[in-house]
Motif scaffolding. Structure first.
Motif, short mmCIF file in Angstrom:
data_model
loop_
_atom_site.label_atom_id
_atom_site.label_comp_id
_atom_site.label_asym_id
_atom_site.label_seq_id
_atom_site.Cartn_x
_atom_site.Cartn_y
_atom_site.Cartn_z
N PRO A 36 3.51 8.26 10.15
CA PRO A 36 4.51 7.41 9.49
C PRO A 36 3.92 6.13 8.90
N ASP A 37 2.71 5.76 9.31
CA ASP A 37 2.08 4.56 8.76
C ASP A 37 1.66 4.75 7.30
N LEU A 38 1.62 6.01 6.85
CA LEU A 38 1.30 6.26 5.44
C LEU A 38 2.38 5.67 4.54
N GLY A 39 3.60 5.69 5.02
CA GLY A 39 4.69 5.05 4.30
C GLY A 39 5.31 5.91 3.21
N LEU A 40 6.56 5.63 2.96
CA LEU A 40 7.33 6.29 1.91
C LEU A 40 7.29 7.80 2.00
N THR A 41 7.50 8.29 3.22
CA THR A 41 7.65 9.73 3.44
C THR A 41 9.01 9.98 4.08
N MET A 56 0.80 -1.20 0.00
CA MET A 56 0.00 0.00 0.00
C MET A 56 0.85 1.27 0.00
N ASP A 57 2.06 1.17 0.54
CA ASP A 57 2.94 2.34 0.58
C ASP A 57 3.21 2.88 -0.82
N VAL A 58 3.46 1.98 -1.76
CA VAL A 58 3.75 2.39 -3.14
C VAL A 58 2.51 3.01 -3.77
N VAL A 59 1.35 2.46 -3.48
CA VAL A 59 0.10 3.02 -4.01
C VAL A 59 -0.10 4.45 -3.50
N ALA A 60 0.16 4.67 -2.22
CA ALA A 60 0.04 6.02 -1.64
C ALA A 60 1.02 6.97 -2.32
N LEU A 61 2.23 6.52 -2.55
CA LEU A 61 3.23 7.36 -3.22
C LEU A 61 2.79 7.68 -4.65
N MET A 87 6.55 19.12 -1.48
CA MET A 87 6.45 18.61 -0.11
C MET A 87 5.53 17.39 -0.05
N LEU A 88 4.40 17.48 -0.71
CA LEU A 88 3.44 16.38 -0.69
C LEU A 88 3.99 15.17 -1.43
N MET A 89 4.60 15.39 -2.57
CA MET A 89 5.13 14.29 -3.37
C MET A 89 6.25 13.54 -2.64
#
Length: 137
Positions: A125-130, A1-6, A59-61
Protein backbone atom coordinates in the motif's frame (compact mmCIF):
# COMPACT_ATOMS: atom_id res chain seq x y z
CA UNK A 1 5.57 10.22 -5.47
CA UNK A 2 2.19 8.47 -5.57
CA UNK A 3 1.17 10.43 -8.67
CA UNK A 4 4.50 9.68 -10.35
CA UNK A 5 3.98 5.95 -9.73
CA UNK A 6 0.47 6.17 -11.18
CA UNK A 7 1.68 8.06 -14.25
CA UNK A 8 4.45 5.49 -14.72
CA UNK A 9 1.95 2.63 -14.53
CA UNK A 10 -0.34 4.33 -17.04
CA UNK A 11 2.49 5.02 -19.49
CA UNK A 12 3.76 1.45 -19.15
CA UNK A 13 0.41 -0.18 -19.92
CA UNK A 14 -0.58 1.97 -22.92
CA UNK A 15 1.29 -0.37 -25.26
CA UNK A 16 -0.51 -3.41 -23.87
CA UNK A 17 -3.96 -1.82 -24.01
CA UNK A 18 -3.53 -0.92 -27.67
CA UNK A 19 -1.98 -4.22 -28.62
CA UNK A 20 -4.54 -6.23 -26.66
CA UNK A 21 -7.36 -4.39 -28.40
CA UNK A 22 -5.74 -5.07 -31.79
CA UNK A 23 -5.48 -8.78 -30.96
CA UNK A 24 -9.23 -8.88 -30.40
CA UNK A 25 -10.34 -6.45 -33.11
CA UNK A 26 -8.07 -7.92 -35.81
CA UNK A 27 -7.95 -11.53 -34.66
CA UNK A 28 -7.95 -13.12 -38.11
CA UNK A 29 -5.02 -11.09 -39.43
CA UNK A 30 -2.99 -11.46 -36.26
CA UNK A 31 -3.76 -15.17 -36.01
CA UNK A 32 -2.58 -15.61 -39.60
CA UNK A 33 0.73 -13.99 -38.71
CA UNK A 34 1.02 -16.10 -35.55
CA UNK A 35 0.29 -19.26 -37.57
CA UNK A 36 3.02 -18.30 -40.03
CA UNK A 37 5.41 -18.23 -37.07
CA UNK A 38 4.35 -21.73 -36.01
CA UNK A 39 2.18 -20.78 -33.05
CA UNK A 40 -0.19 -23.68 -32.30
CA UNK A 41 -3.93 -22.86 -32.20
CA UNK A 42 -3.03 -19.42 -33.50
CA UNK A 43 -6.53 -17.93 -33.39
CA UNK A 44 -7.16 -19.04 -29.82
CA UNK A 45 -3.65 -17.97 -28.78
CA UNK A 46 -4.26 -14.55 -30.33
CA UNK A 47 -7.54 -14.13 -28.48
CA UNK A 48 -6.14 -15.36 -25.16
CA UNK A 49 -3.09 -13.13 -25.44
CA UNK A 50 -5.29 -10.13 -26.23
CA UNK A 51 -7.43 -10.77 -23.16
CA UNK A 52 -4.31 -11.32 -21.00
CA UNK A 53 -2.80 -8.03 -22.12
CA UNK A 54 -5.97 -6.04 -21.51
CA UNK A 55 -6.70 -7.60 -18.11
CA UNK A 56 -3.08 -7.34 -16.97
CA UNK A 57 -2.80 -3.74 -18.15
CA UNK A 58 -6.06 -2.63 -16.54
CA UNK A 59 -5.16 -4.35 -13.25
CA UNK A 60 -1.75 -2.71 -13.22
CA UNK A 61 -3.04 0.70 -14.25
CA UNK A 62 -5.87 0.82 -11.71
CA UNK A 63 -3.93 -0.88 -8.95
CA UNK A 64 -6.32 -3.80 -8.56
CA UNK A 65 -4.01 -6.67 -7.66
CA UNK A 66 -1.44 -4.84 -9.73
CA UNK A 67 1.17 -7.48 -8.91
CA UNK A 68 -0.94 -10.14 -10.62
CA UNK A 69 -1.50 -7.78 -13.55
CA UNK A 70 2.26 -7.36 -13.95
CA UNK A 71 2.73 -11.15 -13.90
CA UNK A 72 0.07 -11.59 -16.59
CA UNK A 73 2.09 -9.27 -18.80
CA UNK A 74 5.27 -11.29 -18.14
CA UNK A 75 3.43 -14.52 -18.99
CA UNK A 76 2.43 -12.92 -22.30
CA UNK A 77 5.81 -11.35 -23.10
CA UNK A 78 8.25 -14.24 -22.62
CA UNK A 79 6.50 -16.78 -24.89
CA UNK A 80 5.80 -14.03 -27.41
CA UNK A 81 9.47 -13.13 -27.58
CA UNK A 82 10.49 -16.75 -28.13
CA UNK A 83 7.69 -17.87 -30.46
CA UNK A 84 7.08 -14.75 -32.51
CA UNK A 85 10.53 -13.17 -32.71
CA UNK A 86 12.92 -16.10 -33.07
CA UNK A 87 15.65 -14.07 -34.75
CA UNK A 88 18.06 -17.03 -34.54
CA UNK A 89 15.95 -18.84 -37.16
CA UNK A 90 16.16 -16.04 -39.72
CA UNK A 91 18.63 -16.08 -42.60
CA UNK A 92 17.91 -12.69 -44.16
CA UNK A 93 20.09 -10.12 -42.31
CA UNK A 94 17.44 -7.38 -42.33
CA UNK A 95 14.68 -9.70 -41.09
CA UNK A 96 17.04 -11.12 -38.48
CA UNK A 97 17.82 -7.61 -37.21
CA UNK A 98 14.15 -6.62 -37.04
CA UNK A 99 13.22 -9.80 -35.18
CA UNK A 100 16.12 -9.32 -32.78
CA UNK A 101 14.90 -5.81 -31.97
CA UNK A 102 11.37 -7.11 -31.32
CA UNK A 103 12.75 -9.99 -29.21
CA UNK A 104 14.84 -7.60 -27.12
CA UNK A 105 11.88 -5.23 -26.71
CA UNK A 106 9.68 -8.02 -25.40
CA UNK A 107 12.40 -9.31 -23.04
CA UNK A 108 13.07 -5.75 -21.80
CA UNK A 109 9.37 -5.16 -21.18
CA UNK A 110 9.17 -8.49 -19.34
CA UNK A 111 12.06 -7.36 -17.14
CA UNK A 112 10.30 -4.07 -16.44
CA UNK A 113 7.06 -5.91 -15.60
CA UNK A 114 8.98 -8.18 -13.20
CA UNK A 115 10.53 -5.14 -11.56
CA UNK A 116 7.08 -3.56 -11.21
CA UNK A 117 5.82 -6.83 -9.72
CA UNK A 118 8.66 -6.82 -7.14
CA UNK A 119 8.08 -3.17 -6.22
CA UNK A 120 4.36 -3.69 -5.77
CA UNK A 121 4.88 -6.77 -3.58
CA UNK A 122 7.60 -5.04 -1.55
CA UNK A 123 5.91 -1.66 -1.11
CA UNK A 124 2.30 -2.84 -1.00
CA UNK A 125 0.00 0.00 0.00
CA UNK A 126 2.99 2.35 0.30
CA UNK A 127 3.14 2.43 -3.50
CA UNK A 128 0.07 4.62 -3.33
CA UNK A 129 -2.93 5.25 -5.53
CA UNK A 130 -3.97 1.62 -5.78
CA UNK A 131 -7.42 0.14 -5.24
CA UNK A 132 -6.27 -3.07 -3.52
CA UNK A 133 -3.23 -4.34 -1.71
CA UNK A 134 -1.00 -6.77 -3.61
CA UNK A 135 -2.25 -10.32 -4.00
CA UNK A 136 1.22 -11.74 -3.33
CA UNK A 137 3.44 -10.99 -0.36
Amino acid sequence: MDVVALIGRILFVLLFLGSGYAHLAQTEAMAGYAASKGVPAAKLATQISGVMMIIGAVMLMLGVWADLGALLLVVFLIPTAVLMHAFWKETDPQTKQLEMIQFQKDIGLAGAALLIFALIVKLGPDLGLTVTDPLFG
